[in-house]
Design an enzyme around this catalytic site. Structure first.
Site, mmCIF file in Angstrom:
data_model
loop_
_atom_site.group_PDB
_atom_site.id
_atom_site.type_symbol
_atom_site.label_atom_id
_atom_site.label_comp_id
_atom_site.label_asym_id
_atom_site.label_seq_id
_atom_site.Cartn_x
_atom_site.Cartn_y
_atom_site.Cartn_z
ATOM 1 N N GLY A 12 75.071 22.280 71.268
ATOM 2 C CA GLY A 12 73.981 23.165 70.820
ATOM 3 C C GLY A 12 74.468 24.581 70.577
ATOM 4 N N GLY A 15 72.524 27.038 68.390
ATOM 5 C CA GLY A 15 71.166 27.397 68.795
ATOM 6 C C GLY A 15 71.059 28.787 69.395
ATOM 7 C CD GLN A 16 66.460 32.019 72.105
ATOM 8 O OE1 GLN A 16 65.991 30.992 72.604
ATOM 9 N NE2 GLN A 16 65.913 33.202 72.288
ATOM 10 C CB ILE A 40 72.191 19.020 61.082
ATOM 11 C CG1 ILE A 40 72.106 17.510 61.385
ATOM 12 C CG2 ILE A 40 71.920 19.283 59.604
ATOM 13 C CD1 ILE A 40 70.703 16.955 61.369
ATOM 14 C CG ASP A 57 73.618 12.413 66.982
ATOM 15 O OD1 ASP A 57 72.963 12.874 67.944
ATOM 16 O OD2 ASP A 57 73.152 11.589 66.170
ATOM 17 C CE1 TYR A 147 62.944 21.709 76.141
ATOM 18 C CE2 TYR A 147 61.268 23.063 77.187
ATOM 19 C CZ TYR A 147 62.586 22.863 76.819
ATOM 20 O OH TYR A 147 63.526 23.797 77.130
ATOM 21 C CE LYS A 151 65.405 21.092 78.780
ATOM 22 N NZ LYS A 151 66.878 21.163 78.789
HETATM 23 N N1 SER Z 1 61.513 28.569 75.655
HETATM 24 C C1 SER Z 1 61.250 27.177 75.841
HETATM 25 C C2 SER Z 1 60.111 26.743 75.012
HETATM 26 O O1 SER Z 1 59.260 27.555 74.763
HETATM 27 C C3 SER Z 1 60.943 26.902 77.297
HETATM 28 O O2 SER Z 1 62.055 26.355 77.894
HETATM 29 O O3 SER Z 1 60.027 25.618 74.641
#
Ligand code: SER
Length: 326
Positions: A12, A15-16, A40, A57, A147, A151
């Site tokens: 990742g 990503g951020q 990607i 992946d 999500y 987690k």
């Molecule tokens: N920043 C994340 C979200 O908003 C939380 O882990 O999905």
């Protein structure tokens, strides 16, 4: 003597968090010792040109194993994940990436005798029955999002690998992360990033949660520090492994807008809650992170006013140079 982390892979990395964590790790451990990986999205020139990069992946084990062997990897920071809002739009994808991806990382780590693995968790593990203020380390974990489900399962799975196989896996429950390099990809706390960009560029912002929505948050330098400090911590001091509460500040969307207004008086913020409001309402207002403070010395450096000063300084400079593209 703990085994050393010498050859690091970041998943990742586009990503951020991954994009900034990769650069911080390259600075600390040497550019060539930190392999950035993505799925990607192409890496930025900074990421691509400062060290090795590979496409993988995480939902396909063999793609992870290939690069772990090729680069002789001994440590993984596993950042790839589908966040909360995108996860509600595509729960099947969230399950595949977050659950199968994490399982594959752990299995490859075990089979290849890796030294240490970082797998972040999130405030999304909490739910409507969880105490909302100063949420304890040990509490009710009944999330309402896919999500959050992934987690919670991820924390339990990682802790299982620690206990059952002696794999050194570590992780913390990140709050909303605010940053100015790579935008977050589809989370519920994204408003706390977008508001700064819009304030600098357009002096107005339409926020997708209510003004009184309070959430725990953290500025990116502290997010990087948490990952690196936890991974450097003495294993014998850790009573927890993959589920540390960590936080730096808590504020409402209205308090955030008011803080920005101190610097940009003409800034205005409107509130038009969408489906992300229900997600935000299921998460805590604030966290008790005393276990992280006691077991590995966690200490954040930025509060709301220090973060706002820094965000606006960085973004205003970029805007003045005509480079505030997002
Ligand atoms: N920043 C994340 C979200 O908003 C939380 O882990 O999905």
């Amino acid at each position: 003597m703990a085994k050393e982390m010498k050859r690091i892979m970041v998943t990742g990395s586009v990503g951020q968090i991954g994009s900034e964590l990769t650069m911080a790790l390259r600075k600390k451990y040497g550019n060539d010792n930190v392999l950035a990986t993505g799925h990607i999205t192409k890496p930025s020139p900074a990421l691509r040109d400062s060290g090795p990069f590979e496409f993988i992946d995480v939902a396909k084990r063999e793609t992870i194993e290939r690069v772990v062997k090729k680069y002789n990897i001994d440590t993984i920071y596993h950042l790839s994940a589908i966040l909360s809002a995108v996860g509600e739009e595509n729960p099947q994808l969230a399950w595949d990436v977050n659950i199968n991806g994490t399982y594959n990382i752990l299995e490859v780590a075990l089979d290849n005798k890796l030294v240490r693995i970082f797998v972040p968790s999130s405030i999304a593990v909490f739910g409507l029955e969880t105490p909302r203020d100063n949420t304890p380390q040990e509490t009710i974990l009944r999330p309402t999002t896919m999500y959050g489900v992934t987690k919670v399962a991820g924390e339990l799975l990682c802790d299982y690998y620690v206990k059952r196989f002696g794999l050194d896996v570590r992780g913390c429950r990140y709050p909303g992360i605010i940053s100015n390099i790579t935008l977050p990809g589809g989370g519920t706390t994204d408003f706390a990033v977008a508001i700064y960009f819009e304030a600098v560029k357009n002096k107005k912002y339409t926020c997708f949660v209510r003004e009184d929505t309070m959430l725990p948050m953290m500025y990116m330098p502290d997010c990087l520090k948490a990952a690196i400090d936890l991974m450097e911590a003495d294993l014998s001091r850790l009573k927890h492994h993959c589920d540390f509460n960590v936080t730096a500040m808590s504020f409402t969307a209205g308090e955030l807008a008011a803080e920005i207004k101190k610097h940009i008086p003409e800034f205005t913020c409107e509130y038009k809650p969408d489906f992300r409001q229900a997600i935000a309402d299921s998460w805590p207002n604030s966290l008790d992170d005393s276990a992280a403070r006691e077991e590995w010395g966690w200490q954040p450096g930025y509060d709301l006013s220090a973060m706002t000063r820094d965000m606006l300084r960085v973004l205003s400079k970029r805007h003045a140079e005509g480079k505030l593209n997002y």
